[in-house]
Design an enzyme around this catalytic site. Structure first.
Site, PDB file in Angstrom:
ATOM      1  N   ARG A 121       0.813  -1.231   0.000  1.00 39.81           N
ATOM      2  CA  ARG A 121       0.000   0.000   0.000  1.00 39.81           C
ATOM      3  C   ARG A 121       0.840   1.273   0.000  1.00 39.81           C
ATOM      4  NH1 ARG A 121      -2.971  -3.564   3.257  1.00 39.81           N
ATOM      5  NH2 ARG A 121      -4.993  -4.110   2.327  1.00 39.81           N
ATOM      6  N   LYS A 143       1.458  10.936 -11.544  1.00 39.97           N
ATOM      7  CA  LYS A 143       0.700   9.980 -12.355  1.00 39.97           C
ATOM      8  C   LYS A 143       1.542   8.734 -12.579  1.00 39.97           C
ATOM      9  CE  LYS A 143      -2.546  12.652 -15.164  1.00 39.97           C
ATOM     10  NZ  LYS A 143      -2.921  12.969 -16.551  1.00 39.97           N
ATOM     11  N   GLU A 185       6.858  17.330 -25.867  1.00 39.17           N
ATOM     12  CA  GLU A 185       6.328  17.783 -24.581  1.00 39.17           C
ATOM     13  C   GLU A 185       6.851  19.176 -24.234  1.00 39.17           C
ATOM     14  OE1 GLU A 185       4.038  16.448 -22.791  1.00 39.17           O
ATOM     15  OE2 GLU A 185       3.941  14.349 -23.416  1.00 39.17           O
ATOM     16  N   GLU A 237      -6.390  16.029 -11.202  1.00 34.83           N
ATOM     17  CA  GLU A 237      -6.897  16.280 -12.554  1.00 34.83           C
ATOM     18  C   GLU A 237      -8.423  16.362 -12.604  1.00 34.83           C
ATOM     19  OE1 GLU A 237      -6.375  14.555 -17.081  1.00 34.83           O
ATOM     20  OE2 GLU A 237      -4.878  14.000 -15.594  1.00 34.83           O
ATOM     21  N   ARG A 241      -5.645  20.854 -14.418  1.00 34.02           N
ATOM     22  CA  ARG A 241      -4.548  19.965 -14.792  1.00 34.02           C
ATOM     23  C   ARG A 241      -4.770  19.343 -16.162  1.00 34.02           C
ATOM     24  NH1 ARG A 241      -1.262  15.468 -11.108  1.00 34.02           N
ATOM     25  NH2 ARG A 241      -0.023  14.651 -12.832  1.00 34.02           N
ATOM     26  N   ASN A 245      -2.835  17.841 -20.921  1.00 34.46           N
ATOM     27  CA  ASN A 245      -3.138  16.810 -21.916  1.00 34.46           C
ATOM     28  C   ASN A 245      -3.241  17.381 -23.324  1.00 34.46           C
ATOM     29  OD1 ASN A 245      -3.355  14.573 -20.089  1.00 34.46           O
ATOM     30  ND2 ASN A 245      -5.311  15.417 -19.402  1.00 34.46           N
ATOM     31  N   HIS A 248      -2.711  15.255 -26.338  1.00 29.43           N
ATOM     32  CA  HIS A 248      -2.762  13.856 -25.913  1.00 29.43           C
ATOM     33  C   HIS A 248      -4.087  13.180 -26.258  1.00 29.43           C
ATOM     34  CE1 HIS A 248       0.728  15.261 -23.791  1.00 29.43           C
ATOM     35  NE2 HIS A 248       0.953  14.090 -23.257  1.00 29.43           N
ATOM     36  N   HIS A 265       5.530   8.213 -28.173  1.00 35.98           N
ATOM     37  CA  HIS A 265       4.559   9.057 -27.477  1.00 35.98           C
ATOM     38  C   HIS A 265       4.633  10.491 -27.997  1.00 35.98           C
ATOM     39  CE1 HIS A 265       1.992  10.651 -24.367  1.00 35.98           C
ATOM     40  NE2 HIS A 265       2.951  11.478 -23.974  1.00 35.98           N
TER      41      HIS A 265
END
Length: 361
Positions: A121, A143, A185, A237, A241, A245, A248, A265
């Site tokens: 955890r 993320k 990016e 998000e 946020r 993207n 994306h 990517h």
């Protein structure tokens, strides 16, 4: 060296950007209250380049170090890779005071991060990104996750690192295609939030990464700072946020529809940025000039702006509706207004999307 704080209460941490700083990592993390046992997760290629300096740095700071090597292509973002890391964690008897150090690009960061978020955890996570894309984007913000055959990044968790340690010397060993993928990016950040960064890139991008170390640190730090500020405002998000993207939406659809095997990517994101800007232009939200300014950077970075695969626009549209950012079947778009300013909307007509995608084929 630059230090960029990410202020998230008890989950706060620093992004450290410098040149030739890998050997200082052990001393840095010895101050963070981690337990004795640390596991480095990396790929064979990255380990061969930087593994010894990282391992020696940790051992000299009295850490007990073990290693898990996994593949680092997009197909490796899978439960199989995470399970392999779990196996190594169990074999080496790491406990809840231990940490996982992700040494590599975005795939390694995502997979190691997801393992850190879920094993017992939660173990402490140290991000040591070695690619441009990971340094400016994927290592920051918490993320983590893996792909599903039907959708990219569908399985994951928000799990903030304890520190992000970015050594720009590592990007000088990147293959050209991987470097260009990261530049997508960097361009994204200029378009969404930083007109001054756009001007810097317009005059220097053709010589990247052969700029001075100070210039590269400045560019990476600007991108990192933008992401840090956005994450501070919207960690999970639920709102702003989502501007991260940009490009994306279509980009992830293209990656999925080509089995994560044709486009890198960054290449997919570059095509996605062209699609988003074209949609915004068609709807009258931005000008032809903004579209042209963006395309100038994409061309300078030798990134694609057209879809070169036999993919039907209707298939892309159906994939967009499966995206995790879609709500109630409505596609959420990030669209530009000017260089440095974007907005969110789910009110883009389907026929506009199809027309733009058809024109890009």
């Amino acid at each position: 060296m630059k230090r960029i704080p990410v202020s998230l209460g008890e989950r706060s941490y620093e992004i450290v950007v410098g040149n030739g700083i890998l050997s200082d990592l052990g001393k840095a993390i010895s101050k963070l209250g981690l337990g004795c046992k640390q596991m480095i997760v990396s790929s064979e290629r990255v380990w061969s380049l930087y593994g010894k300096v990282i391992q020696d740095s940790l051992v000299s700071s009295h850490f007990d170090v073990s290693v898990a090597l996994v593949d680092d292509d997009e197909e490796a973002k899978s439960l199989h890779s995470v399970t392999a890391i779990f196996d190594r964690l169990l074999e080496n008897e790491l406990d809840r005071s231990s940490g996982i150090l992700a040494l590599g690009g975005g795939v390694i960061g995502d997979v190691a991060g997801f393992a850190a978020a879920t094993f017992m955890r939660g173990l402490r996570l140290i991000q040591v990104p070695t690619t441009l894309l990971a340094q400016v984007d994927s290592s920051i913000g918490g993320k983590t996750g893996i792909n599903h055959p039907k959708a990219k990044n569908l399985i994951g968790a928000f799990y903030q690192p304890t520190i992000v340690w970015s050594d720009i010397s590592t990007i000088r060993t990147l293959p050209e295609r991987e470097l260009r993928s990261g530049l997508a990016e960097v361009i994204k950040y200029a378009i969404i939030a930083d007109p001054e960064l756009y001007q810097i890139l317009a005059s220097t991008l053709h010589t990247f990464p052969n700029l001075s170390s100070e210039s590269v640190i400045e560019i990476i730090s600007r991108c990192s700072s933008i992401k840090a500020r956005v994450v501070e405002e919207d960690e999970k998000e639920r709102g702003i946020r989502s501007i991260l993207n940009y490009g994306h939406t279509v980009g992830h659809a293209l990656e999925t529809l080509t089995g994560y095997a044709h486009y890198s990517h960054g290449e997919a994101v570059a095509i996605g940025m062209k699609a988003a800007a074209s949609i915004s232009c068609e709807l009258g939200f931005t000008s032809d000039e903004t579209l042209e300014l963006q395309e100038r950077l994409i061309d300078t970075a030798h990134l694609p702006s057209r879809i070169d695969q036999p993919i039907k626009p209707t298939d892309i549209l159906q994939q967009l509706k499966k995206d995790k950012k879609a709500l109630g079947g409505r596609i959420r778009w990030v669209l530009p207004r000017t260089i440095g300013k974007v907005f969110l909307t789910d009110l883009v007509p389907t026929d506009t999307v199809l027309r733009v995608l058809k024109d890009m084929a």
